[in-house]
Design an enzyme around this catalytic site. Sequence first.
Site, short mmCIF file in Angstrom:
data_model
loop_
_atom_site.label_atom_id
_atom_site.label_comp_id
_atom_site.label_asym_id
_atom_site.label_seq_id
_atom_site.Cartn_x
_atom_site.Cartn_y
_atom_site.Cartn_z
CG ASP A 7 -73.27 -0.76 -49.24
OD1 ASP A 7 -72.20 -1.38 -49.38
OD2 ASP A 7 -73.31 0.47 -49.09
CB SER A 8 -70.74 -2.66 -45.78
OG SER A 8 -70.42 -1.39 -46.32
CE1 TYR A 39 -69.13 -6.01 -44.80
CE2 TYR A 39 -69.73 -6.07 -47.12
CZ TYR A 39 -69.97 -6.45 -45.82
OH TYR A 39 -71.04 -7.26 -45.53
N GLY A 40 -64.38 -1.69 -46.62
CA GLY A 40 -63.24 -1.32 -47.47
C GLY A 40 -61.89 -1.30 -46.80
CB CYS A 70 -71.22 -2.93 -51.79
SG CYS A 70 -69.63 -2.89 -50.93
CB THR A 72 -65.78 -3.24 -51.22
OG1 THR A 72 -65.16 -1.95 -51.29
CG2 THR A 72 -64.87 -4.20 -50.47
CB CYS A 182 -67.16 3.83 -52.48
SG CYS A 182 -67.98 3.38 -50.93
CG HIS A 184 -70.87 4.57 -48.04
ND1 HIS A 184 -70.69 3.23 -48.31
CD2 HIS A 184 -71.48 4.64 -46.82
CE1 HIS A 184 -71.16 2.52 -47.28
NE2 HIS A 184 -71.64 3.34 -46.38
#
Length: 267
Positions: A7-8, A39-40, A70, A72, A182, A184
Amino acid sequence: MRIAFFDSGLGGLTVLSAAMRELPQEDFLFFADTLHVPYGTKAKEDVKSYIHDAIKTIMQEEVKAIVIACNTATSMAISELRRTYPIPIIGMEPAVKQAVEINRSSGKRILVFATPLTLRESKYRDLVRRVDSMHIVDSLPLPELVEYCEALNFDQKIMNAYFTEKLDGFDLNEYGTVVLGCTHYPFYKKILSDLLPEHIQIIDGSTGTVNRLIQVLRANDLLSSSGTQDVRLLNSSQSMEYAEKMEKALSIYREIENRQQGYPERN
C-alpha cells in the site's frame, strides 16, 4: 516464502490484519510506499510509476504472492502488474457489488467513501455501471482521511466533526450501507458506527480480498503449513520511525478488529 502486501501507507495493514486472522500458518511482508503517500490525490501517471517501482522492490524479497492492498493502486496498475510478474497478484476493489446485494430488497441507497483518484478511474465507474442496475450508488471522496490515518489521528471529537461536515447535505435515512473504498478507512469504522444511524451497515473489501487470496494460494498449491505468522514491515523511505508507526498502527487495528469480531483481546 512470504505473502506480500503493498500500500502507499498504513491502510493496507487493515487487509494484512484480516489475512493474519485467516492464515495463521503463513509468514507476511508489508511494504508501504512512504516516499509517495498518499496516492489518492496525485496524478495518475506518477502513481503508476510509484507502484511499479514498489513492486520491483518487493520482488527482490522471497515472496510467493502479492496483495495490492490499495484500491487506488489496483485501479491504476493491476492488469499491467499481472502481465509483468509470474506470481499471483491479488487486487482490491470497493465492495460495491456486496453492498448492492445487501440493499437490493430494502431499496436503500449506498454511499461509497473513497479517494478522488479511485472515484475518477474507469475501473470504479465500470464496476458501478455493471452492478448498480437500480442506480442506488453514490460516491463521496474523502482525501483528508488518509492523512488523518497516516498521522494516527483517531480522536473521536475531531473525526466526528470531520465526518459531520463531509456528510452535510446527505439524508442518511435514505442510505442502508456505507462502503469503505480505501484501505485506510476501516481504522475509522468504530467512530463511524457510533456516528451513523444504527440502520446503516458499514462494509469494506478486506474479507473478500483475503478469501480470494486463499483461493488463489490453494489453486497454485502455495498454502503453507509451517509458517509462524512472522511479519516484516518495510517502507520505501527506510525510516525506522515509520516502521515503529506501522507496528503501532497494526496493533491498534488488530485491537479494533478483535473487539468488533468478538475475539479475545491480546495483551
